[in-house]
Design a protein around this motif. Sequence first.
Motif, PDB file in Angstrom:
ATOM      1  N   THR A  15       1.218 -34.830 -16.521  1.00 36.31           N
ATOM      2  CA  THR A  15       0.182 -35.857 -16.518  1.00 36.31           C
ATOM      3  C   THR A  15      -0.091 -36.302 -15.090  1.00 36.31           C
ATOM      4  N   THR A  16      -1.338 -36.533 -14.808  1.00 35.33           N
ATOM      5  CA  THR A  16      -1.717 -36.963 -13.463  1.00 35.33           C
ATOM      6  C   THR A  16      -2.416 -38.316 -13.468  1.00 35.33           C
ATOM      7  N   ARG A  17      -2.885 -38.755 -14.647  1.00 33.65           N
ATOM      8  CA  ARG A  17      -3.631 -40.018 -14.721  1.00 33.65           C
ATOM      9  C   ARG A  17      -3.148 -40.835 -15.918  1.00 33.65           C
ATOM     10  N   THR A  18      -3.275 -42.149 -15.797  1.00 30.40           N
ATOM     11  CA  THR A  18      -2.962 -43.058 -16.900  1.00 30.40           C
ATOM     12  C   THR A  18      -3.947 -44.214 -16.849  1.00 30.40           C
ATOM     13  N   GLU A  19      -4.618 -44.489 -17.968  1.00 30.09           N
ATOM     14  CA  GLU A  19      -5.594 -45.581 -18.011  1.00 30.09           C
ATOM     15  C   GLU A  19      -4.882 -46.938 -17.900  1.00 30.09           C
ATOM     16  N   LEU A  20      -5.612 -47.934 -17.396  1.00 32.19           N
ATOM     17  CA  LEU A  20      -5.029 -49.253 -17.157  1.00 32.19           C
ATOM     18  C   LEU A  20      -4.538 -49.897 -18.453  1.00 32.19           C
ATOM     19  N   ASP A  21      -5.283 -49.723 -19.558  1.00 30.35           N
ATOM     20  CA  ASP A  21      -4.857 -50.365 -20.808  1.00 30.35           C
ATOM     21  C   ASP A  21      -3.551 -49.771 -21.322  1.00 30.35           C
ATOM     22  N   SER A  62     -13.630 -20.852 -40.296  1.00 32.79           N
ATOM     23  CA  SER A  62     -13.339 -19.543 -39.698  1.00 32.79           C
ATOM     24  C   SER A  62     -11.931 -19.559 -39.128  1.00 32.79           C
ATOM     25  N   ASN A  63     -11.343 -18.386 -39.021  1.00 32.81           N
ATOM     26  CA  ASN A  63     -10.006 -18.278 -38.450  1.00 32.81           C
ATOM     27  C   ASN A  63     -10.089 -18.411 -36.929  1.00 32.81           C
ATOM     28  N   ALA A  64      -9.228 -19.251 -36.384  1.00 37.62           N
ATOM     29  CA  ALA A  64      -9.205 -19.441 -34.931  1.00 37.62           C
ATOM     30  C   ALA A  64      -7.798 -19.816 -34.513  1.00 37.62           C
ATOM     31  N   VAL A  65      -7.463 -19.516 -33.286  1.00 42.59           N
ATOM     32  CA  VAL A  65      -6.159 -19.900 -32.748  1.00 42.59           C
ATOM     33  C   VAL A  65      -6.192 -21.391 -32.445  1.00 42.59           C
ATOM     34  N   LEU A  66      -5.258 -22.137 -33.027  1.00 39.86           N
ATOM     35  CA  LEU A  66      -5.237 -23.588 -32.845  1.00 39.86           C
ATOM     36  C   LEU A  66      -4.507 -23.945 -31.555  1.00 39.86           C
ATOM     37  N   ASP A  67      -5.220 -24.564 -30.654  1.00 40.21           N
ATOM     38  CA  ASP A  67      -4.615 -24.993 -29.386  1.00 40.21           C
ATOM     39  C   ASP A  67      -5.299 -26.278 -28.959  1.00 40.21           C
ATOM     40  N   ALA A  68      -5.006 -27.343 -29.686  1.00 41.09           N
ATOM     41  CA  ALA A  68      -5.653 -28.629 -29.420  1.00 41.09           C
ATOM     42  C   ALA A  68      -5.278 -29.149 -28.040  1.00 41.09           C
ATOM     43  N   ASP A  69      -6.253 -29.733 -27.363  1.00 42.96           N
ATOM     44  CA  ASP A  69      -6.010 -30.274 -26.028  1.00 42.96           C
ATOM     45  C   ASP A  69      -5.073 -31.481 -26.096  1.00 42.96           C
ATOM     46  N   VAL A  70      -5.054 -32.153 -27.245  1.00 40.77           N
ATOM     47  CA  VAL A  70      -4.200 -33.330 -27.412  1.00 40.77           C
ATOM     48  C   VAL A  70      -2.776 -32.881 -27.748  1.00 40.77           C
ATOM     49  N   LYS A  71      -1.818 -33.324 -26.957  1.00 36.44           N
ATOM     50  CA  LYS A  71      -0.404 -33.005 -27.182  1.00 36.44           C
ATOM     51  C   LYS A  71       0.363 -34.313 -27.391  1.00 36.44           C
ATOM     52  N   LYS A  72       1.348 -34.260 -28.307  1.00 39.92           N
ATOM     53  CA  LYS A  72       2.195 -35.432 -28.539  1.00 39.92           C
ATOM     54  C   LYS A  72       3.653 -35.037 -28.322  1.00 39.92           C
ATOM     55  N   TYR A  73       4.372 -35.884 -27.585  1.00 34.80           N
ATOM     56  CA  TYR A  73       5.763 -35.590 -27.259  1.00 34.80           C
ATOM     57  C   TYR A  73       6.630 -36.797 -27.629  1.00 34.80           C
ATOM     58  N   TYR A  74       7.632 -36.536 -28.462  1.00 30.41           N
ATOM     59  CA  TYR A  74       8.590 -37.600 -28.784  1.00 30.41           C
ATOM     60  C   TYR A  74       9.617 -37.676 -27.660  1.00 30.41           C
ATOM     61  N   LEU A  75       9.803 -38.882 -27.125  1.00 29.70           N
ATOM     62  CA  LEU A  75      10.704 -39.069 -25.988  1.00 29.70           C
ATOM     63  C   LEU A  75      11.748 -40.132 -26.312  1.00 29.70           C
ATOM     64  N   GLY A 122      -4.338 -33.594 -19.145  1.00 29.93           N
ATOM     65  CA  GLY A 122      -3.570 -34.052 -17.990  1.00 29.93           C
ATOM     66  C   GLY A 122      -3.489 -35.551 -17.853  1.00 29.93           C
ATOM     67  N   GLU A 123      -3.918 -36.300 -18.889  1.00 33.08           N
ATOM     68  CA  GLU A 123      -3.907 -37.756 -18.828  1.00 33.08           C
ATOM     69  C   GLU A 123      -3.057 -38.321 -19.946  1.00 33.08           C
ATOM     70  N   LEU A 124      -2.227 -39.316 -19.619  1.00 37.30           N
ATOM     71  CA  LEU A 124      -1.475 -40.048 -20.634  1.00 37.30           C
ATOM     72  C   LEU A 124      -2.438 -41.044 -21.280  1.00 37.30           C
ATOM     73  N   ILE A 125      -2.891 -40.737 -22.514  1.00 30.98           N
ATOM     74  CA  ILE A 125      -3.940 -41.558 -23.129  1.00 30.98           C
ATOM     75  C   ILE A 125      -3.384 -42.617 -24.072  1.00 30.98           C
ATOM     76  N   ASP A 126      -2.087 -42.504 -24.449  1.00 30.13           N
ATOM     77  CA  ASP A 126      -1.514 -43.529 -25.317  1.00 30.13           C
ATOM     78  C   ASP A 126      -0.007 -43.349 -25.381  1.00 30.13           C
TER      79      ASP A 126
END
Length: 296
Positions: free
Chosen positions: A168-174, A129-142, A197-201
């Motif tokens: 981002t407000t949280r970052t996992e220990l790994d 179905s047609n839907a607006v794509l707005d994935a919660d996962v964001k990737k940023y080249y830095l 809101g979390e840096l996951i990788d």
Amino acid sequence: MRLLRRQHRWSMDLKRKDSRLRQKIKVRFDTLSDPVLVTKGTTILEAASLGHVRVEGSCGGRGICGECKVIATGELSPLSAAEKELLSAEERRSGYRLACQAEICGDVEVEVPDKGELKSQILTHAVESNAVLDADVKKYYLSLPQPTLGDQRADLQRIHDQLPGGNTTRTELDVLRKIPGLLRESDFQITAVVAGGELIDVEAGNTVRDKYGIGFDIGTTTVVGYLMDLNTGEQIGVSADLNPQSTYGADVISRLSFVMEHQDGTERLQEEVVSVLNELIEETCSEAGGDPRQIY
């Protein structure tokens, strides 16, 4: 003397452990390259579960349905009453046993008959179905500035300061453990992966184009995995298999009964479905040329 006595105890413990290992019985399945090691009295069905070998059945191992037929040779318990009732004379002469009834007494070889082409009949297409794509996962080249005497910010702070809106407000220990080495190996050119809101990788270089999600349809009989490109919303891979939990019953009620009757029933059912999910992840990524580590 205390050390010598301790060494003697260690030696005795090792001997007892080695003795227990020697007591393990080898069960060879035609679909596995390595044998499954079990103890005496284990049923073929339990051995199959340990080796993640699919044996069909609908009664959860209670010896009622007669569907878990295998061909077995070696040291096995005598035919049970259920086997005498559910196996024909010809099947018994051909070496057929019910996997849930036959107990292993010594080394055994097992052939699991092909149950047909059920796997090829699994529905693998989904309604789109047609839907607006707005994935919660964001990737940023830095492209981060490297530390200097005048810029001694912590590595994590250096990343946060470059992210849009510092969102981002949280970052996992790994991830924290990974950051210092990765930054220096990649000359401070990285991609930050953010979700909720979390840096996951963090990943070396520019991997913004590689962003995947996977959805599973876990049915009573079958499991299907759909690999999605989170940048475009397109389905780029699909894979399907039979649900290995069917070994413990064809329906949910039979599986609940299995869980109630076995102390480790929940764990065994959970391990079976996780195993097939991991297989589907590998298959869909192989088909699409994606990296399983980039499924977020």
